[in-house]
Design a protein around this motif. Sequence first.
Motif, PDB file in Angstrom:
ATOM      1  N   ASN A  26       0.822  -1.213   0.000  1.00  0.00           N
ATOM      2  CA  ASN A  26       0.000   0.000   0.000  1.00  0.00           C
ATOM      3  C   ASN A  26       0.856   1.263   0.000  1.00  0.00           C
ATOM      4  O   ASN A  26       0.552   2.229  -0.699  1.00  0.00           O
ATOM      5  CB  ASN A  26      -0.954   0.000   1.190  1.00  0.00           C
ATOM      6  CG  ASN A  26      -2.047  -1.038   1.041  1.00  0.00           C
ATOM      7  OD1 ASN A  26      -2.354  -1.497  -0.051  1.00  0.00           O
ATOM      8  ND2 ASN A  26      -2.634  -1.418   2.158  1.00  0.00           N
ATOM      9  N   LYS A  27       1.946   1.251   0.769  1.00  0.00           N
ATOM     10  CA  LYS A  27       2.849   2.402   0.819  1.00  0.00           C
ATOM     11  C   LYS A  27       3.471   2.658  -0.558  1.00  0.00           C
ATOM     12  O   LYS A  27       3.502   3.794  -1.037  1.00  0.00           O
ATOM     13  CB  LYS A  27       3.934   2.157   1.861  1.00  0.00           C
ATOM     14  CG  LYS A  27       4.976   3.238   1.956  1.00  0.00           C
ATOM     15  CD  LYS A  27       6.060   2.874   2.956  1.00  0.00           C
ATOM     16  CE  LYS A  27       7.227   3.832   2.874  1.00  0.00           C
ATOM     17  NZ  LYS A  27       8.353   3.405   3.691  1.00  0.00           N
ATOM     18  N   LEU A  28       3.965   1.601  -1.179  1.00  0.00           N
ATOM     19  CA  LEU A  28       4.633   1.774  -2.477  1.00  0.00           C
ATOM     20  C   LEU A  28       3.644   2.110  -3.589  1.00  0.00           C
ATOM     21  O   LEU A  28       3.953   2.898  -4.483  1.00  0.00           O
ATOM     22  CB  LEU A  28       5.443   0.526  -2.824  1.00  0.00           C
ATOM     23  CG  LEU A  28       6.673   0.300  -1.940  1.00  0.00           C
ATOM     24  CD1 LEU A  28       7.333  -1.033  -2.261  1.00  0.00           C
ATOM     25  CD2 LEU A  28       7.670   1.443  -2.088  1.00  0.00           C
ATOM     26  N   ASP A  40       9.770  -4.276  -8.042  1.00  0.00           N
ATOM     27  CA  ASP A  40      10.126  -5.657  -7.720  1.00  0.00           C
ATOM     28  C   ASP A  40       9.675  -6.011  -6.299  1.00  0.00           C
ATOM     29  O   ASP A  40       9.184  -7.115  -6.058  1.00  0.00           O
ATOM     30  CB  ASP A  40      11.639  -5.852  -7.867  1.00  0.00           C
ATOM     31  CG  ASP A  40      12.044  -7.301  -7.677  1.00  0.00           C
ATOM     32  OD1 ASP A  40      11.480  -8.176  -8.373  1.00  0.00           O
ATOM     33  OD2 ASP A  40      12.922  -7.561  -6.827  1.00  0.00           O
ATOM     34  N   THR A  41       9.825  -5.080  -5.385  1.00  0.00           N
ATOM     35  CA  THR A  41       9.375  -5.298  -4.012  1.00  0.00           C
ATOM     36  C   THR A  41       7.868  -5.538  -3.977  1.00  0.00           C
ATOM     37  O   THR A  41       7.391  -6.449  -3.290  1.00  0.00           O
ATOM     38  CB  THR A  41       9.754  -4.098  -3.120  1.00  0.00           C
ATOM     39  OG1 THR A  41      11.179  -4.004  -3.073  1.00  0.00           O
ATOM     40  CG2 THR A  41       9.207  -4.235  -1.716  1.00  0.00           C
ATOM     41  N   VAL A  42       7.118  -4.733  -4.711  1.00  0.00           N
ATOM     42  CA  VAL A  42       5.663  -4.919  -4.787  1.00  0.00           C
ATOM     43  C   VAL A  42       5.360  -6.310  -5.337  1.00  0.00           C
ATOM     44  O   VAL A  42       4.550  -7.052  -4.769  1.00  0.00           O
ATOM     45  CB  VAL A  42       4.996  -3.833  -5.652  1.00  0.00           C
ATOM     46  CG1 VAL A  42       3.539  -4.185  -5.948  1.00  0.00           C
ATOM     47  CG2 VAL A  42       5.080  -2.475  -4.967  1.00  0.00           C
ATOM     48  N   SER A  43       6.009  -6.682  -6.417  1.00  0.00           N
ATOM     49  CA  SER A  43       5.760  -7.975  -7.056  1.00  0.00           C
ATOM     50  C   SER A  43       6.041  -9.136  -6.101  1.00  0.00           C
ATOM     51  O   SER A  43       5.237 -10.065  -5.990  1.00  0.00           O
ATOM     52  CB  SER A  43       6.619  -8.105  -8.312  1.00  0.00           C
ATOM     53  OG  SER A  43       6.426  -9.346  -8.919  1.00  0.00           O
ATOM     54  N   ILE A  70      -3.273  -7.517  -2.893  1.00  0.00           N
ATOM     55  CA  ILE A  70      -2.928  -8.297  -4.099  1.00  0.00           C
ATOM     56  C   ILE A  70      -3.481  -7.592  -5.329  1.00  0.00           C
ATOM     57  O   ILE A  70      -2.771  -7.417  -6.328  1.00  0.00           O
ATOM     58  CB  ILE A  70      -3.485  -9.732  -3.996  1.00  0.00           C
ATOM     59  CG1 ILE A  70      -2.716 -10.534  -2.942  1.00  0.00           C
ATOM     60  CG2 ILE A  70      -3.438 -10.438  -5.351  1.00  0.00           C
ATOM     61  CD1 ILE A  70      -3.360 -11.853  -2.560  1.00  0.00           C
ATOM     62  N   THR A  71      -4.725  -7.142  -5.245  1.00  0.00           N
ATOM     63  CA  THR A  71      -5.345  -6.433  -6.371  1.00  0.00           C
ATOM     64  C   THR A  71      -4.626  -5.125  -6.654  1.00  0.00           C
ATOM     65  O   THR A  71      -4.312  -4.820  -7.808  1.00  0.00           O
ATOM     66  CB  THR A  71      -6.843  -6.184  -6.073  1.00  0.00           C
ATOM     67  OG1 THR A  71      -7.490  -7.422  -5.885  1.00  0.00           O
ATOM     68  CG2 THR A  71      -7.501  -5.414  -7.200  1.00  0.00           C
ATOM     69  N   ALA A  72      -4.348  -4.372  -5.613  1.00  0.00           N
ATOM     70  CA  ALA A  72      -3.682  -3.063  -5.779  1.00  0.00           C
ATOM     71  C   ALA A  72      -2.292  -3.209  -6.384  1.00  0.00           C
ATOM     72  O   ALA A  72      -1.878  -2.382  -7.201  1.00  0.00           O
ATOM     73  CB  ALA A  72      -3.599  -2.344  -4.430  1.00  0.00           C
ATOM     74  N   GLY A  73      -1.586  -4.261  -5.987  1.00  0.00           N
ATOM     75  CA  GLY A  73      -0.211  -4.426  -6.445  1.00  0.00           C
ATOM     76  C   GLY A  73      -0.057  -5.153  -7.760  1.00  0.00           C
ATOM     77  O   GLY A  73       1.038  -5.216  -8.319  1.00  0.00           O
ATOM     78  N   SER A  74      -1.158  -5.704  -8.268  1.00  0.00           N
ATOM     79  CA  SER A  74      -1.081  -6.477  -9.519  1.00  0.00           C
ATOM     80  C   SER A  74      -1.203  -5.604 -10.739  1.00  0.00           C
ATOM     81  O   SER A  74      -1.724  -4.534 -10.711  1.00  0.00           O
ATOM     82  CB  SER A  74      -2.183  -7.533  -9.546  1.00  0.00           C
ATOM     83  OG  SER A  74      -1.965  -8.482  -8.518  1.00  0.00           O
TER      84      SER A  74
END
Length: 74
Positions: A26-28, A40-43, A70-74
């Motif tokens: 969420n932060k990133l 890459d960290t998000v992934s 998961i949805t936000a980071g995808s």
Amino acid sequence: MLDETLTAEEIAQDYSAALDSVNLINKLMALESRDAAQADTVSRNVEHLKIMVAKDYWTTQDLAPLNNAITAGS
């Protein structure tokens, strides 16, 4: 892989670790842009959450924040 039998304390630790991933994603994702290392960290954290959500030992834990991240980071 064998079914996992964890203590309530171990489940709480796993949930806490998953929430750490949620907070990091969420932060990133709130940044206007991300560099390659941040992407890459998000992934990696999204993949971690996918593994954690698939576990069958959850009882009363709210998995919505994990799924939302998961949805936000995808």
